[in-house]
Scaffold this active site. Structure first.
Site, PDB file in Angstrom:
ATOM      1  N   CYS A 258      29.756 -18.716  33.721  1.00 52.92           N
ATOM      2  CA  CYS A 258      30.701 -18.728  34.836  1.00 52.92           C
ATOM      3  C   CYS A 258      30.278 -17.736  35.918  1.00 52.92           C
ATOM      4  O   CYS A 258      29.854 -16.616  35.621  1.00 52.92           O
ATOM      5  CB  CYS A 258      32.104 -18.398  34.346  1.00 52.92           C
TER       6      CYS A 258
ATOM      7  N   TYR B 199      38.817 -21.284  24.075  1.00 50.02           N
ATOM      8  CA  TYR B 199      39.493 -22.096  25.073  1.00 50.02           C
ATOM      9  C   TYR B 199      40.216 -23.243  24.381  1.00 50.02           C
ATOM     10  O   TYR B 199      40.259 -23.309  23.148  1.00 50.02           O
ATOM     11  CB  TYR B 199      38.487 -22.537  26.138  1.00 50.02           C
TER      12      TYR B 199
ATOM     13  N   GLY C  28      20.988 -17.429  28.425  1.00 48.51           N
ATOM     14  CA  GLY C  28      22.042 -17.047  29.356  1.00 48.51           C
ATOM     15  C   GLY C  28      21.621 -15.855  30.193  1.00 48.51           C
ATOM     16  O   GLY C  28      20.980 -15.989  31.235  1.00 48.51           O
ATOM     17  N   ARG C  29      21.960 -14.660  29.701  1.00 45.72           N
ATOM     18  CA  ARG C  29      21.691 -13.450  30.484  1.00 45.72           C
ATOM     19  C   ARG C  29      20.217 -13.303  30.843  1.00 45.72           C
ATOM     20  O   ARG C  29      19.871 -12.772  31.895  1.00 45.72           O
ATOM     21  CB  ARG C  29      22.183 -12.227  29.707  1.00 45.72           C
TER      22      ARG C  29
ATOM     23  N   ARG D 158      29.940 -27.974  22.592  1.00 44.78           N
ATOM     24  CA  ARG D 158      29.742 -26.548  22.282  1.00 44.78           C
ATOM     25  C   ARG D 158      30.829 -26.089  21.334  1.00 44.78           C
ATOM     26  O   ARG D 158      32.018 -26.340  21.551  1.00 44.78           O
ATOM     27  CB  ARG D 158      29.741 -25.699  23.548  1.00 44.78           C
TER      28      ARG D 158
ATOM     29  N   PRO E  49      25.570 -22.488  30.024  1.00 48.26           N
ATOM     30  CA  PRO E  49      26.637 -22.377  31.018  1.00 48.26           C
ATOM     31  C   PRO E  49      27.090 -20.927  31.162  1.00 48.26           C
ATOM     32  O   PRO E  49      27.357 -20.263  30.164  1.00 48.26           O
ATOM     33  CB  PRO E  49      27.757 -23.247  30.440  1.00 48.26           C
TER      34      PRO E  49
ATOM     35  N   GLN F  22      29.200 -28.718  31.906  1.00 50.32           N
ATOM     36  CA  GLN F  22      30.107 -28.382  30.810  1.00 50.32           C
ATOM     37  C   GLN F  22      31.545 -28.552  31.307  1.00 50.32           C
ATOM     38  O   GLN F  22      31.954 -27.896  32.264  1.00 50.32           O
ATOM     39  CB  GLN F  22      29.897 -26.948  30.335  1.00 50.32           C
TER      40      GLN F  22
ATOM     41  N   ALA G 151      31.334 -23.467  32.846  1.00 47.12           N
ATOM     42  CA  ALA G 151      32.530 -24.181  32.421  1.00 47.12           C
ATOM     43  C   ALA G 151      33.274 -24.691  33.649  1.00 47.12           C
ATOM     44  O   ALA G 151      33.710 -23.909  34.494  1.00 47.12           O
ATOM     45  CB  ALA G 151      33.430 -23.261  31.601  1.00 47.12           C
TER      46      ALA G 151
END
Length: 358
Positions: free
Chosen positions: A23, A184, A327-328, A232, A21, A102, A60
């Protein structure tokens, strides 16, 4: 092994190269389409399905308006958002990827600007809103003091997670991941660094995990038995012993989550304490996943600077994890799974429209 299928409950994911995930901070911020995915999200996620990722987890996605990290975050609290997600999940499924979502609540880190605008907290006059947390402790200097959630407020957030999970199912998702990491709201409850409560949700480990377990129970109650739930976790706050959440705590929580019907632990780290120095490097979080897997026998996914096909394959064949989340690297190259397949001498999966590209 990177391209071997993985079956969780009745769902078979075609390979173990998964999209983490991430954003995009690109949803509408006002009007009837607030929080709904648009053409950017469709193109972004669809490209990774065409590129060969076996599971694609959306960014997210907030379970309520006040649960968004920024005003431009995705949400899943109304019918328009649900319908917009349906267009995306249909495409992903048709092109061989499992659609996952997610679900999240940002807690005291909510109401912030987009990262490329500095990411600073937004006041109510700037499109922001009051934030909530387990305790009235701001994330960092310059952040507002959040409101401490009451018992009724906690019950309301738990209900929001369940309602969003029901919408996710109707929107066509086959995996739901509960976001308990990166500082979070759920992670804030877990850690003594951010949870200073003295009631049934604070203090000893058993109390601090209560909110997370209530969210899991509520989501599992509405999510089909034949479909998996992920969780997660930030394996550590990267704080000195006794000051925050630790890897030992993660192993203890993993056993509780497993008993409650969670099928996979997605192991990340950090995000709950500001100003922490983390020594990063290739696969720097993999040992956390490996320890959970070794001590619980549970299915885990590793994430964090996994960029090379042979590195990813080694993580799986050495038994450190059951899948890898990129991810990246998938931002840089949507077709990384196809390139990895060639590097590992595996026939890549590609759409019929692209077969001439052999």
């Amino acid at each position: 092994m990177l391209f071997a299928p993985l079956t969780l409950r009745s769902l078979t994911i075609p390979n173990r190269v998964w999209m983490a995930p991430m954003c995009q901070y690109s949803a509408a911020t006002d009007g009837p389409d607030t929080g709904a995915p648009d053409d950017w999200h469709f193109a972004h996620l669809a490209a990774r399905a065409v590129g060969g990722a076996g599971l694609i987890l959306t960014e997210a996605t907030a379970v309520s308006p006040e649960g968004r990290i920024s005003p431009a975050d995705l949400g899943l609290w109304n019918d328009r958002q649900q319908a917009a997600f349906g267009r995306i999940t249909g495409f992903l499924s048709r092109h061989g990827a499992v659609p996952g979502i997610q679900l999240a609540h940002a807690g005291r880190k909510a109401s912030a600007d987009r990262p490329w605008r500095g990411g600073a907290p937004l006041g109510t006059g700037e499109g922001g809103w009051p934030t909530v947390a387990p305790s009235p402790v701001p994330f960092a200097g310059g952040y507002p003091v959040p409101e401490e959630l009451s018992a009724d407020g906690i019950r309301g957030v738990v209900a929001d997670f369940a309602a969003a999970a029901e919408r996710a199912l109707r929107a066509g998702f086959q995996v739901v991941e509960i976001h308990g990491a990166h500082g979070y709201l759920i992670g804030e409850f877990l850690s003594p660094h951010s949870n200073h409560r003295t009631d049934a949700y604070g203090g000893p480990f058993e109390n601090r995990i209560r909110f997370a377990l209530e969210v899991v129970d509520a989501v599992r109650a509405v999510w089909p038995d034949e479909l998996p739930i992920f969780f997660r976790i930030s394996a550590t706050d990267w704080l000195p012993d006794g000051q925050g959440w630790t890897v030992d705590d993660t192993v203890r929580l993993a056993k509780e989550l497993l008993a409650r019907g969670v099928d996979l632990l997605d192991v990340s780290s950090g995000g709950n304490a500001s100003g922490v120095r983390i020594a990063t490097g290739p696969g720097y979080q993999v040992p956390f996943a490996a320890r959970v897997r070794a001590e619980t026998g549970w299915t885990v996914a590793a994430v964090g600077q996994i960029t090379d096909p042979h590195q990813a394959e080694s993580i799986l064949t050495s038994g450190q994890a059951d899948a890898v989340l990129l991810g990246r690297e998938l931002l840089r190259d949507p077709y990384w799974p196809r390139r990895a397949a060639r590097a590992l001498d595996v026939p890549p999966r590609r759409p019929e429209q692209y077969l001439r590209a052999n």
